[in-house]
Motif scaffolding. Structure first.
Motif, PDB file in Angstrom:
ATOM      1  N   THR A  17       1.135  -1.057   0.123  1.00  0.00           N
ATOM      2  CA  THR A  17      -0.337   0.226  -0.011  1.00  0.00           C
ATOM      3  C   THR A  17       0.573   1.566  -0.391  1.00  0.00           C
ATOM      4  O   THR A  17       2.521   1.311   0.041  1.00  0.00           O
ATOM      5  N   GLY A  18       0.550   2.132  -0.522  1.00  0.00           N
ATOM      6  CA  GLY A  18       1.205   3.579  -0.730  1.00  0.00           C
ATOM      7  C   GLY A  18       2.074   3.292  -1.351  1.00  0.00           C
ATOM      8  O   GLY A  18       3.594   4.503  -1.152  1.00  0.00           O
ATOM      9  N   ALA A  19       1.848   2.307  -3.005  1.00  0.00           N
ATOM     10  CA  ALA A  19       3.289   2.244  -3.407  1.00  0.00           C
ATOM     11  C   ALA A  19       3.649   3.054  -4.546  1.00  0.00           C
ATOM     12  O   ALA A  19       5.145   2.983  -5.111  1.00  0.00           O
ATOM     13  N   SER A  20       2.841   4.850  -4.794  1.00  0.00           N
ATOM     14  CA  SER A  20       2.743   5.568  -5.897  1.00  0.00           C
ATOM     15  C   SER A  20       4.569   6.236  -5.541  1.00  0.00           C
ATOM     16  O   SER A  20       5.174   6.832  -6.276  1.00  0.00           O
ATOM     17  N   ARG A  21       4.922   6.510  -4.157  1.00  0.00           N
ATOM     18  CA  ARG A  21       5.806   7.937  -4.046  1.00  0.00           C
ATOM     19  C   ARG A  21       6.041   7.096  -3.316  1.00  0.00           C
ATOM     20  O   ARG A  21       6.116   5.990  -2.442  1.00  0.00           O
ATOM     21  N   GLY A  22       7.875   7.813  -2.852  1.00  0.00           N
ATOM     22  CA  GLY A  22       8.998   7.404  -1.510  1.00  0.00           C
ATOM     23  C   GLY A  22       8.781   6.164  -0.580  1.00  0.00           C
ATOM     24  O   GLY A  22       8.901   5.275  -1.886  1.00  0.00           O
ATOM     25  N   PHE A  23       8.703   5.576   0.378  1.00  0.00           N
ATOM     26  CA  PHE A  23       9.062   4.633   1.071  1.00  0.00           C
ATOM     27  C   PHE A  23       8.207   3.037   0.240  1.00  0.00           C
ATOM     28  O   PHE A  23       9.257   1.832  -0.239  1.00  0.00           O
ATOM     29  N   GLY A  24       7.094   3.329   0.107  1.00  0.00           N
ATOM     30  CA  GLY A  24       6.417   1.835  -0.592  1.00  0.00           C
ATOM     31  C   GLY A  24       6.831   2.099  -2.170  1.00  0.00           C
ATOM     32  O   GLY A  24       6.864   0.565  -2.737  1.00  0.00           O
ATOM     33  N   ARG A  25       7.623   2.823  -3.225  1.00  0.00           N
ATOM     34  CA  ARG A  25       7.710   3.224  -4.524  1.00  0.00           C
ATOM     35  C   ARG A  25       8.939   2.485  -4.629  1.00  0.00           C
ATOM     36  O   ARG A  25       9.725   1.297  -4.689  1.00  0.00           O
ATOM     37  N   THR A  26      10.289   2.469  -3.071  1.00  0.00           N
ATOM     38  CA  THR A  26      11.140   2.140  -2.922  1.00  0.00           C
ATOM     39  C   THR A  26      11.313   0.220  -3.113  1.00  0.00           C
ATOM     40  O   THR A  26      11.637  -0.281  -3.083  1.00  0.00           O
ATOM     41  N   VAL A  27       9.838  -0.240  -1.555  1.00  0.00           N
ATOM     42  CA  VAL A  27       9.946  -1.502  -1.797  1.00  0.00           C
ATOM     43  C   VAL A  27       9.806  -2.040  -2.485  1.00  0.00           C
ATOM     44  O   VAL A  27      10.019  -3.211  -3.065  1.00  0.00           O
ATOM     45  N   ALA A  28       8.652  -2.307  -3.778  1.00  0.00           N
ATOM     46  CA  ALA A  28       7.945  -1.929  -4.949  1.00  0.00           C
ATOM     47  C   ALA A  28       9.743  -2.730  -6.197  1.00  0.00           C
ATOM     48  O   ALA A  28       9.670  -3.174  -6.271  1.00  0.00           O
ATOM     49  N   ARG A  29       9.799  -1.424  -5.775  1.00  0.00           N
ATOM     50  CA  ARG A  29      11.640  -1.898  -6.564  1.00  0.00           C
ATOM     51  C   ARG A  29      12.722  -2.797  -6.113  1.00  0.00           C
ATOM     52  O   ARG A  29      13.201  -4.068  -6.968  1.00  0.00           O
ATOM     53  N   GLU A  30      12.749  -2.559  -4.733  1.00  0.00           N
ATOM     54  CA  GLU A  30      13.693  -3.507  -3.977  1.00  0.00           C
ATOM     55  C   GLU A  30      12.789  -4.588  -4.167  1.00  0.00           C
ATOM     56  O   GLU A  30      13.777  -6.589  -4.093  1.00  0.00           O
ATOM     57  N   MET A  31      11.692  -5.185  -3.602  1.00  0.00           N
ATOM     58  CA  MET A  31      10.754  -6.361  -3.771  1.00  0.00           C
ATOM     59  C   MET A  31      11.212  -7.260  -4.936  1.00  0.00           C
ATOM     60  O   MET A  31      11.351  -8.346  -5.340  1.00  0.00           O
ATOM     61  N   SER A  32      10.464  -6.931  -5.766  1.00  0.00           N
ATOM     62  CA  SER A  32      10.614  -7.591  -7.532  1.00  0.00           C
ATOM     63  C   SER A  32      11.951  -7.399  -7.728  1.00  0.00           C
ATOM     64  O   SER A  32      11.790  -8.591  -8.167  1.00  0.00           O
ATOM     65  N   ARG A  33      13.353  -7.123  -7.495  1.00  0.00           N
ATOM     66  CA  ARG A  33      14.550  -7.730  -7.528  1.00  0.00           C
ATOM     67  C   ARG A  33      14.745  -9.235  -6.774  1.00  0.00           C
ATOM     68  O   ARG A  33      15.517  -9.853  -7.275  1.00  0.00           O
ATOM     69  N   LEU A  34      13.866  -9.594  -5.209  1.00  0.00           N
ATOM     70  CA  LEU A  34      13.861 -10.105  -4.750  1.00  0.00           C
ATOM     71  C   LEU A  34      12.764 -11.601  -4.838  1.00  0.00           C
ATOM     72  O   LEU A  34      13.010 -12.622  -4.486  1.00  0.00           O
ATOM     73  N   LEU A  35      11.972 -11.670  -5.475  1.00  0.00           N
ATOM     74  CA  LEU A  35      10.809 -12.438  -5.885  1.00  0.00           C
ATOM     75  C   LEU A  35      11.157 -13.391  -7.282  1.00  0.00           C
ATOM     76  O   LEU A  35      11.892 -12.255  -7.972  1.00  0.00           O
ATOM     77  N   LYS A  36      10.814 -15.320  -7.157  1.00  0.00           N
ATOM     78  CA  LYS A  36      11.491 -15.621  -7.912  1.00  0.00           C
ATOM     79  C   LYS A  36      10.414 -15.788  -9.664  1.00  0.00           C
ATOM     80  O   LYS A  36       8.825 -15.074  -9.064  1.00  0.00           O
ATOM     81  N   PRO A  37      10.715 -16.146 -10.182  1.00  0.00           N
ATOM     82  CA  PRO A  37       9.749 -16.022 -11.398  1.00  0.00           C
ATOM     83  C   PRO A  37       8.355 -16.807 -11.204  1.00  0.00           C
ATOM     84  O   PRO A  37       8.522 -17.745 -10.794  1.00  0.00           O
ATOM     85  N   GLY A  38       7.138 -16.371 -11.367  1.00  0.00           N
ATOM     86  CA  GLY A  38       6.085 -16.470 -10.886  1.00  0.00           C
ATOM     87  C   GLY A  38       5.419 -16.030 -10.091  1.00  0.00           C
ATOM     88  O   GLY A  38       4.798 -16.104  -9.648  1.00  0.00           O
TER      89      GLY A  38
END
Length: 267
Positions: A17-38
Motif C-alpha cells: 500500500t502507498g506504493a506510488s511514491r517515497g518508501f512504498g515505491r522503493t519497497v516495490a522496486r527492491e522486492m521485485s528484484r528478490l522475487l522468483k519468476p511466477g
C-alpha cells in the motif's frame, strides 16, 4: 544454530500500500528484484499516474522481463470499496504455486502537524485520520489473511511500516503519533493471535521524502521543527533505498521475533 538467510522472497504474492511514491515505491522496486519468476506485485495508492509509471518501470526491469506480474489498484483505503478492490485484484494475481503471501502496510499520512492536541475538537476530522491510518490497515490485513488462509508449505508475512513516533511522543504530532502507536499494538496483537503469520513492525528512520519537507515547514512546535531542520541540514536523513535495504535484510534473514518493533538503526 540458525538457518542461513534466504537469497530471495520465494514465488510470492506481494501487496504494497502507498506504493506510488517515497518508501512504498522503493519497497516495490527492491522486492521485485528478490522475487522468483511466477511472482506478482499488487501495488495500491490513490495516484493513478504515479502507479502507472511505476508499473511501466517494473515491466521493463529484469524481473518484469522474467515474467513478474505487476497489478495496480487505484484505491482509497478509507473506503470499503477500495479495500475490496485490493483483495479482489490480489486473488486474481495469486496462483496456487506461490509459496509466500506478503502484505506491506506502508500507506500513511502525516496529519495536521501545525496544531497542538488541544485544538482537535472536531471528531469527524480525527475519525477521518484514524480511518485512513489505522482502521484501513486492520481491515485490509484481516481481509488478506482471510482470503489467503494458512496452508502447508506457504509462508504469510505482514509488515507494518512503523516509526519512532509509535514509541515516543512528539509535540504537535498528536495524530501521527497516535496512529503509529495504535498500528504497532494492532500488529503485536495479531502476532499473538496468529503464530503462523510472520509479523514485523519496521521503523524506517528519518527518510528524505516529501513528508520530511512538510515536517520541517509545518510543525507547530519550534523545538521539534528545529530537530527536523537540523537533521536535514546535517545530512542525517536516510535515503529510502538505504532504509529499504535493511528491511529486505530482515525479511530474508527471517530471524526477528514476530510482532517485534525493529528500528532501522538496530539492523
Amino acid at each position: 544454530m540458525s538457518s542461513p538467510a534466504r537469497t530471495d522472497l520465494g514465488r510470492a504474492l506481494c501487496i504494497i500500500t502507498g506504493a506510488s511514491r517515497g518508501f512504498g515505491r522503493t519497497v516495490a522496486r527492491e522486492m521485485s528484484r528478490l522475487l522468483k519468476p511466477g511472482s506478482a506485485l499488487v501495488l495500491t495508492a490513490r495516484s493513478v499516474d504515479e502507479l502507472r509509471a511505476l508499473q511501466a518501470e517494473l515491466a521493463e526491469s529484469e524481473a518484469g522481463r522474467a515474467g513478474l506480474l505487476v497489478e495496480c489498484v487505484v484505491a482509497d483505503l478509507s473506503e470499503a470499496d477500495g479495500l475490496a478492490s485490493i483483495v479482489k485484484a490480489s486473488k486474481v494475481a495469486f496462483s496456487e504455486d506461490m509459496d509466500h503471501v506478503l502484505l506491506v502496510n506502508n500507506a500513511a499520512s502525516l496529519g495536521d502537524v501545525s496544531r497542538y492536541a488541544k485544538s482537535f475538537t472536531d471528531k469527524a476530522e480525527v475519525d477521518s485520520y484514524l480511518s485512513v491510518n489505522v482502521s484501513s490497515s486492520l481491515c485490509l490485513t484481516a481481509s488478506v489473511l482471510q482470503a489467503f488462509p494458512q496452508r502447508p508449505g506457504q509462508l504469510r508475512t505482514v509488515v507494518n511500516i512503523s516509526s519512532l513516533c509509535a514509541l515516543q511522543p512528539f509535540r504537535s504530532w498528536v495524530l501521527y503519533c497516535t496512529g503509529k502507536a495504535a498500528r504497532d499494538m494492532m500488529f503485536r496483537v495479531l502476532a499473538e493471535e496468529e503464530p503462523d503469520v510472520r509479523v514485523l513492525n519496521y521503523a524506517p528512520g528519518p527518510l528524505d521524502t516529501a513528508m520530511q519537507t512538510v515536517a520541517r515547514s509545518r510543525t507547530a512546535d519550534p523545538d521539534v521543527r528545529k530537530s527536523f531542520s537540523d537533521m536535514f541540514a546535517q545530512g542525517q536523513l536516510l535515503t529510502c533505498e538505504a532504509s529499504c535495504s535493511k528491511l529486505m535484510k530482515l525479511l530474508l534473514e527471517d530471524g526477528y521475533t514476530t510482532g517485534a518493533h525493529i528500528d532501522v538503526y538496530d539492523v
